[in-house]
Design an enzyme around this catalytic site. Structure first.
Site, PDB file in Angstrom:
ATOM      1  N   SER A 164      21.831  54.052  41.534  1.00 19.56           N
ATOM      2  CA  SER A 164      23.265  54.063  41.221  1.00 19.56           C
ATOM      3  C   SER A 164      24.031  54.812  42.297  1.00 19.56           C
ATOM      4  CB  SER A 164      23.502  54.731  39.860  1.00 19.56           C
ATOM      5  OG  SER A 164      24.874  55.067  39.717  1.00 19.56           O
ATOM      6  N   GLN A 166      27.094  55.481  42.089  1.00 23.51           N
ATOM      7  CA  GLN A 166      28.012  56.420  41.433  1.00 23.51           C
ATOM      8  C   GLN A 166      27.332  57.753  41.188  1.00 23.51           C
ATOM      9  OE1 GLN A 166      29.470  54.356  37.961  1.00 23.51           O
ATOM     10  NE2 GLN A 166      30.770  52.999  39.171  1.00 23.51           N
ATOM     11  N   ASP A 312      27.392  43.714  41.223  1.00 22.37           N
ATOM     12  CA  ASP A 312      28.608  43.254  40.547  1.00 22.37           C
ATOM     13  C   ASP A 312      28.773  41.730  40.643  1.00 22.37           C
ATOM     14  OD1 ASP A 312      29.206  45.856  39.814  1.00 22.37           O
ATOM     15  OD2 ASP A 312      30.404  46.236  41.599  1.00 22.37           O
ATOM     16  N   ARG A 343      26.873  43.092  30.303  1.00 22.75           N
ATOM     17  CA  ARG A 343      27.081  41.851  31.062  1.00 22.75           C
ATOM     18  C   ARG A 343      25.936  40.865  30.884  1.00 22.75           C
ATOM     19  NH1 ARG A 343      30.066  44.390  36.470  1.00 22.75           N
ATOM     20  NH2 ARG A 343      32.077  44.617  35.433  1.00 22.75           N
TER      21      ARG A 343
HETATM   22  C1  S3P Z   1      30.242  51.463  42.380  1.00 20.22           C
HETATM   23  C2  S3P Z   1      28.886  51.411  42.177  1.00 20.22           C
HETATM   24  C3  S3P Z   1      28.231  50.440  41.290  1.00 20.22           C
HETATM   25  C4  S3P Z   1      29.134  49.262  40.949  1.00 20.22           C
HETATM   26  C5  S3P Z   1      30.518  49.693  40.606  1.00 20.22           C
HETATM   27  C6  S3P Z   1      31.149  50.495  41.742  1.00 20.22           C
HETATM   28  C7  S3P Z   1      30.789  52.490  43.286  1.00 20.22           C
HETATM   29  O1  S3P Z   1      27.849  51.090  40.087  1.00 20.22           O
HETATM   30  O2  S3P Z   1      28.597  48.501  39.897  1.00 20.22           O
HETATM   31  O3  S3P Z   1      31.330  48.558  40.347  1.00 20.22           O
HETATM   32  O4  S3P Z   1      31.970  52.410  43.664  1.00 20.22           O
HETATM   33  O5  S3P Z   1      30.043  53.432  43.621  1.00 20.22           O
HETATM   34  P1  S3P Z   1      26.435  51.879  40.004  1.00 20.22           P
HETATM   35  O6  S3P Z   1      26.304  52.639  41.225  1.00 20.22           O
HETATM   36  O7  S3P Z   1      26.505  52.785  38.805  1.00 20.22           O
HETATM   37  O8  S3P Z   1      25.418  50.787  39.833  1.00 20.22           O
END
Ligand code: S3P
Length: 427
Positions: A164, A166, A312, A343
């Site tokens: 991830s 994020q 995504d 999803r």
């Molecule tokens: C994102 C990371 C992804 C993605 C999200 C945006 C980001 O999520 O699905 O739309 O901006 O870091 P994850 O890292 O939790 O998979």
């Protein structure tokens, strides 16, 4: 809203600035020294939630134009705790990255969001931030997330349990204010926009295959950020082109970060034609013009290693599978169950309602495709922007069109989505 079938999808277009990079430009700009000038900002409900959140934390953000901002940074420890909760709306990227940022600020911060955001997992960031010494509480693993900031964060070595970007970014951003270096080990490579922007801001970033280490930063200096077009906003168009015979679209000035464009490989191996022109850079991010042309589609298999490179876009891959000869299989995508909606189930229900043969599995789908149009039908976006866009593209490629309940949720990432479709669709 009803999306009628297309005869072809043809044209040259640009899409708004990348959502991931736009969020980061405001978050890091707000922590910077002096002004950060952002061009190509992708204005949407999600990214404006970031602007509003940073404003509520004491950062001045000037809107110089629709896609141009000036962010007046308050420095790495300069955010102030607001009177009430910070509303992160629908934006997972905002709540997770901001949690990492405020962990090292003085004061109490309560981060919350809409109904969908409040169902999404937050212990994945709380757990590593606690290891760094942060005081952070979730409500049964969900938002509201309450953080009592500290100036005593410790750098850690952290192995991500899930791939991830994020979570990786939350830990790295907390690491900016830590007492020593912070390392994040990734099970699979995920998007690296945070690392690239930190590097551009003068932070010492060491990258090895599978991990990244940053030093605590004295200060961030960004200056200018040019945000490239959002690959994830162009992706529905590319898929429409692949599905509808006679179609040919070029998207200009598109972000081509290798960790974002897994869909191009998939389109090529399924039989569409993909060409990239004018490769260049916007800051440290690769950019180019991408042309996709229709081709007869054959089924493919998406392996777990590929998943973060098109996470995504996977709903769109399932749609491609419905029109491809053979069985398309997606594995290793259980993360899709904790996005803006589940999803895996949302895509299965939507495509079935349109006449597809698709089965959900724990971590993906099996889709039996035939090279002819889906029938069409009525679908529900479930408050998820990517599901609404999937319904629209299914409509273009259908015999009878698709009626989408809740189509305006596209504004979460791409308010002009339907206008853009109208500009390239021939009926
Ligand atoms: C994102 C990371 C992804 C993605 C999200 C945006 C980001 O999520 O699905 O739309 O901006 O870091 P994850 O890292 O939790 O998979």
């Amino acid at each position: 809203m009803k999306v009628e079938p297309a005869v072809a999808v043809v044209g040259h277009v640009a899409v708004p600035g990348d959502k991931s990079i736009s969020h980061r430009s405001v978050l890091l700009g707000g922590l910077g020294e002096g002004e950060t000038h952002v061009q190509g900002f992708g204005r949407s409900a999600d990214t404006m939630a970031t602007v509003d959140a940073m404003r509520s934390l004491g950062v001045e953000v000037e809107e110089l134009g629709d896609d141009e901002l000036r962010v007046h940074g308050v420095g790495l420890r300069g955010l102030r705790s607001p009177d009430g909760p910070v509303d992160c709306a629908n934006a997972g990227t905002l709540i997770r990255l901001l949690a990492g940022i405020v962990a090292g600020q003085e004061g109490r911060f309560e981060l919350t969001g809409d109904e969908s955001l409040r169902t999404r997992p937050m212990e994945r960031i709380a757990e590593p931030l606690r290891r760094m010494g942060a005081n952070i509480e979730t409500e049964d693993g969900h938002a509201p997330v309450v953080i009592q900031g500290t100036d005593a964060l410790q750098g850690i070595d952290y192995s991500l349990p899930v791939a991830s970007a994020q979570v990786k970014s939350a830990v790295l951003l907390a690491g900016l204010n830590a007492n020593r270096e912070t390392t994040v080990v990734e099970p699979k490579p995920t998007r690296d926009h945070t690392e690239l922007m930190l590097e551009a801001a003068g932070v010492k970033v060491r990258r090895r295959p599978g991990s990244v280490t940053i030093d605590p930063a004295g200060a961030l200096r960004l200056g200018e950020i040019v945000v490239p077009g959002d690959f994830s906003s162009a992706a529905p168009l590319f898929v429409a082109v692949a599905l509808v015979p006679g179609s040919d679209v070029t998207v200009h000035e598109l972000g081509l970060n290798p960790r974002r464009i897994g869909l191009l490989d998939v389109l090529e191996r399924m039989g569409a034609r993909v060409s990239i022109f004018n490769r260049r850079r916007a800051g440290r991010e690769p950019v180019g013009d991408v042309q996709v042309q229709h081709g007869e589609l054959i089924a493919t298999e998406i392996t777990p290693d590929e998943v973060p490179l098109l996470v995504d876009e996977l709903p769109l891959v399932a749609l491609l599978g419905t029109h491809a000869r053979g069985e398309t299989i997606v594995r290793g995508a259980a993360e899709l169950r904790v996005k803006e909606s589940d999803r895996i189930e949302a895509v299965t229900d939507l495509l079935r309602a349109c006449g597809a043969r698709i089965h959900s599995t724990e971590d993906g789908w099996r889709v039996v495709g035939v090279p002819r149009r889906l029938k069409g039908g009525r679908v529900d976006a479930r408050g998820d922007h990517r599901i609404a866009m999937l319904g629209a593209i299914a409509g273009l490629a259908s015999k009878e069109g698709v009626e989408i309940e809740g189509a305006d949720t596209v504004g979460v990432s791409f308010p002009g989505f339907f206008d853009l479709l109208d500009s390239v669709v021939r009926r």
